[in-house]
Design an enzyme around this catalytic site. Structure first.
Site, PDB file in Angstrom:
ATOM      1  N   TYR A  71      10.088   0.089   4.693  1.00  0.00           N
ATOM      2  CA  TYR A  71      10.501   1.317   4.013  1.00  0.00           C
ATOM      3  C   TYR A  71      11.249   2.266   4.940  1.00  0.00           C
ATOM      4  O   TYR A  71      12.122   3.001   4.490  1.00  0.00           O
ATOM      5  CB  TYR A  71       9.267   2.054   3.474  1.00  0.00           C
ATOM      6  CG  TYR A  71       8.730   1.526   2.172  1.00  0.00           C
ATOM      7  CD1 TYR A  71       8.304   0.214   2.055  1.00  0.00           C
ATOM      8  CD2 TYR A  71       8.635   2.346   1.053  1.00  0.00           C
ATOM      9  CE1 TYR A  71       7.788  -0.263   0.860  1.00  0.00           C
ATOM     10  CE2 TYR A  71       8.123   1.882  -0.140  1.00  0.00           C
ATOM     11  CZ  TYR A  71       7.703   0.574  -0.233  1.00  0.00           C
ATOM     12  OH  TYR A  71       7.199   0.105  -1.416  1.00  0.00           O
ATOM     13  N   LYS A  83       0.574 -11.452   7.106  1.00  0.00           N
ATOM     14  CA  LYS A  83       1.432 -12.629   6.874  1.00  0.00           C
ATOM     15  C   LYS A  83       1.858 -13.140   8.252  1.00  0.00           C
ATOM     16  O   LYS A  83       3.055 -13.280   8.559  1.00  0.00           O
ATOM     17  CB  LYS A  83       2.642 -12.194   6.009  1.00  0.00           C
ATOM     18  CG  LYS A  83       3.567 -13.318   5.570  1.00  0.00           C
ATOM     19  CD  LYS A  83       3.007 -14.201   4.492  1.00  0.00           C
ATOM     20  CE  LYS A  83       3.918 -15.379   4.207  1.00  0.00           C
ATOM     21  NZ  LYS A  83       3.321 -16.382   3.298  1.00  0.00           N
ATOM     22  N   ASP A 102      -0.411 -13.583   0.407  1.00  0.00           N
ATOM     23  CA  ASP A 102      -0.185 -14.341  -0.831  1.00  0.00           C
ATOM     24  C   ASP A 102      -1.510 -14.820  -1.426  1.00  0.00           C
ATOM     25  O   ASP A 102      -1.757 -14.709  -2.630  1.00  0.00           O
ATOM     26  CB  ASP A 102       0.811 -15.499  -0.623  1.00  0.00           C
ATOM     27  CG  ASP A 102       0.571 -16.312   0.641  1.00  0.00           C
ATOM     28  OD1 ASP A 102      -0.332 -15.950   1.429  1.00  0.00           O
ATOM     29  OD2 ASP A 102       1.275 -17.320   0.842  1.00  0.00           O
ATOM     30  N   ASP A 109       2.046  -1.669  -1.399  1.00  0.00           N
ATOM     31  CA  ASP A 109       2.723  -1.259  -2.631  1.00  0.00           C
ATOM     32  C   ASP A 109       2.441  -2.292  -3.720  1.00  0.00           C
ATOM     33  O   ASP A 109       2.051  -1.957  -4.843  1.00  0.00           O
ATOM     34  CB  ASP A 109       4.228  -1.150  -2.378  1.00  0.00           C
ATOM     35  CG  ASP A 109       4.991  -0.766  -3.636  1.00  0.00           C
ATOM     36  OD1 ASP A 109       4.494   0.120  -4.355  1.00  0.00           O
ATOM     37  OD2 ASP A 109       6.050  -1.354  -3.903  1.00  0.00           O
ATOM     38  N   ASP A 136      -0.570  -2.223  -7.046  1.00  0.00           N
ATOM     39  CA  ASP A 136      -0.210  -2.311  -8.468  1.00  0.00           C
ATOM     40  C   ASP A 136      -0.967  -3.469  -9.118  1.00  0.00           C
ATOM     41  O   ASP A 136      -1.352  -3.389 -10.290  1.00  0.00           O
ATOM     42  CB  ASP A 136       1.303  -2.510  -8.650  1.00  0.00           C
ATOM     43  CG  ASP A 136       2.028  -1.192  -8.950  1.00  0.00           C
ATOM     44  OD1 ASP A 136       1.549  -0.142  -8.493  1.00  0.00           O
ATOM     45  OD2 ASP A 136       3.078  -1.214  -9.633  1.00  0.00           O
TER      46      ASP A 136
HETATM   47  C1  IPM Z   1       4.460   3.817  -4.916  1.00  0.00           C
HETATM   48  C2  IPM Z   1       5.889   3.686  -5.388  1.00  0.00           C
HETATM   49  C3  IPM Z   1       6.855   4.043  -4.268  1.00  0.00           C
HETATM   50  C4  IPM Z   1       6.607   3.053  -3.133  1.00  0.00           C
HETATM   51  C5  IPM Z   1       8.334   4.066  -4.661  1.00  0.00           C
HETATM   52  C6  IPM Z   1       8.588   4.912  -5.862  1.00  0.00           C
HETATM   53  C7  IPM Z   1       9.186   4.497  -3.512  1.00  0.00           C
HETATM   54  O1  IPM Z   1       6.129   2.407  -5.899  1.00  0.00           O
HETATM   55  O2  IPM Z   1       4.076   4.931  -4.524  1.00  0.00           O
HETATM   56  O3  IPM Z   1       3.733   2.832  -4.966  1.00  0.00           O
HETATM   57  O4  IPM Z   1       7.161   1.934  -3.163  1.00  0.00           O
HETATM   58  O5  IPM Z   1       5.864   3.405  -2.213  1.00  0.00           O
HETATM   59 MN    MN Z   2       4.384   1.176  -6.068  1.00  0.00          MN
END
Ligand code: IPM
Ligand code: MN
Ligand code: NAD
Length: 368
Positions: A147, A197, A229, A253, A257
């Site tokens: 990032y 990884k 993975d 990230d 999710d």
């Molecule tokens: C998160 C989001 C951000 C990230 C994006 C919007 C830059 O997906 O906070 O998880 O990838 O960190």
């Molecule tokens: Mn995210």
């Protein structure tokens, strides 16, 4: 009297809708705790700020955040198509969110993946896989890696377009997040899953070396190293094996999710982004353009972020627990927001504002 200044960054899409519910809870917390006063200051941030004043993280907002004791942030961002209306570097992810993380060096991102057994019906996983419920703390390094590495785009002498993005970490960055992870593990079950990884990435080799060094200061913590993975699979097949997980920025990230996925919705994912001097709080999810403006978003993630703020920035541990409890008892009474249940599934379907109102009602019943 403790006075706290809180910057409220409503953000985009569902951001303003779920912020309204978070503010209801903050106001009630203030009213019930006579020793505490909150000064709430809304400030523009994200795509809405860009359209308002040409900057997704305006100077005015930066000043308010600098002076704030804590920052509560709604999700930012636009749909894929709408994003194209903003120059790449002013898009709210690159132009506001990453600069916010960098400005306050919020390197430790706590993303709890939590579902009590009684709410197992929200999860797409089978009851026998969930067992006693899901309770994982994902700790994501938030200001390093791909990032924030050097970036280059160009065209080779042969006319081929290329891009280069550096995945950079140094041992100082790794050690500080490792300490956060071990300290968290010490307060929980003393088991830490290190996600990496190292079979491919040299950055993971250094990451693991530093993890092992820090582990020597925490002999009581059992460390288990898992390739990222495989970890993705285990999160679905056997989430109960995890308690605290630590990982670099990009892995965090994606896996966080997936954490929302195993709970049943990203709407159940709050987070805390903590630096040495400042912390900000935000849902883990995005601005959900597909449901924005309909009053159907689940504000749990935003109100949960308030609970994390009460505990981590203001030391109001008991009131934080009360807020969690209030939200869970709303669900336990058979209510659901549309992200978590299908209509007719025997639930009482409620919208964003009703959820906030019910949480407030429940919180009122709990002793301070
Ligand atoms: C998160 C989001 C951000 C990230 C994006 C919007 C830059 O997906 O906070 O998880 O990838 O960190
Ligand atoms: Mn995210
Ligand atoms: P998203 O997280 O916004 O949505 C993914 C899915 O989850 C959608 O179906 C959405 O409706 C659902 N969802 C998310 N939060 C919900 C909630 N509280 N209640 C009910 N349903 C919810 O991901 P996306 O669509 O990939 O991204 C949309 C925008 O958000 C993009 O511009 C992205 O860059 C941005 N984003 C911002 C942040 C942030 O501000 N921290 C985080 C992630 C994505």
């Amino acid at each position: 009297m403790s006075k706290y200044k809180i910057a409220l960054l409503d953000g985009d899409g569902i951001g303003p809708e779920i912020m309204v519910e978070a503010v209801k809870v903050l106001k009630l917390v203030e009213a019930r705790n006579p020793g505490v006063e909150f000064e709430l200051i809304h400030s523009p941030f994200g795509a809405s700020a860009y359209f308002e004043c040409g900057d997704p993280f305006p100077e005015k907002t930066r000043q308010i955040c600098d002076e704030a004791d804590a920052i509560l942030k709604g999700p930012i961002g636009l749909s894929h198509e709408e994003s194209k209306k903003i120059p790449v570097d002013k898009q709210p992810e690159r132009g506001a969110l990453l600069p916010l993380r960098r400005r306050y060096n919020t390197y430790a991102n706590f993303r709890p993946v939590f579902l009590p057994q009684g709410l197992a019906h929200f999860s797409p996983l089978k009851k026998e896989i969930i067992g006693n419920g899901i309770d994982i703390m994902i700790i994501r390094e938030l200001v390093g890696g791909l990032y924030f590495g050097e970036k280059q785009t160009g065209v080779t002498p042969d006319g081929v377009r290329f891009v280069r993005e550096m995945l950079e970490y140094d041992e100082v960055q790794i050690r500080r997040i490792a300490k956060v992870a071990f300290d968290t593990a010490m307060k929980r079950k003393k088991v830490l899953h290190n996600i990496h990884k190292s079979n491919v990435l040299k950055s993971s080799v250094l990451w693991n070396d530093v993890m092992e060094e820090v582990a020597k200061d925490y002999p009581e913590v059992k460390v288990i190293h898992i390739l990222v993975d495989a970890a993705a699979t285990y999160l679905c097949l056997n989430p109960g094996q995890f308690d605290v997980m630590v990982m670099e920025n990009m892995f965090g990230d994606i896996l966080s999710d997936q954490g929302g996925g195993i709970l049943g919705s990203l709407g159940l994912m709050p987070s805390a982004c903590v630096g040495d001097k400042k912390a900000y709080y935000e849902p883990s999810h995005g601005s959900a353009p597909d449901i924005a403006g309909k009053n159907i978003a689940n504000p749990y993630s935003m109100i949960g972020s308030v609970a994390m703020m009460l505990e981590m920035s203001f030391g109001m541990d008991k009131e934080a627990k009360n807020v969690w409890h209030a939200m869970q008892s709303v669900f336990a009474q058979g209510y659901s927001t549309p992200d978590l249940s299908k209509p007719g599934a025997g639930v009482k379907m409620i919208d964003t504002s009703s959820f906030g109102n019910l949480v407030v009602e429940e919180l009122r019943k709990l002793p301070v």
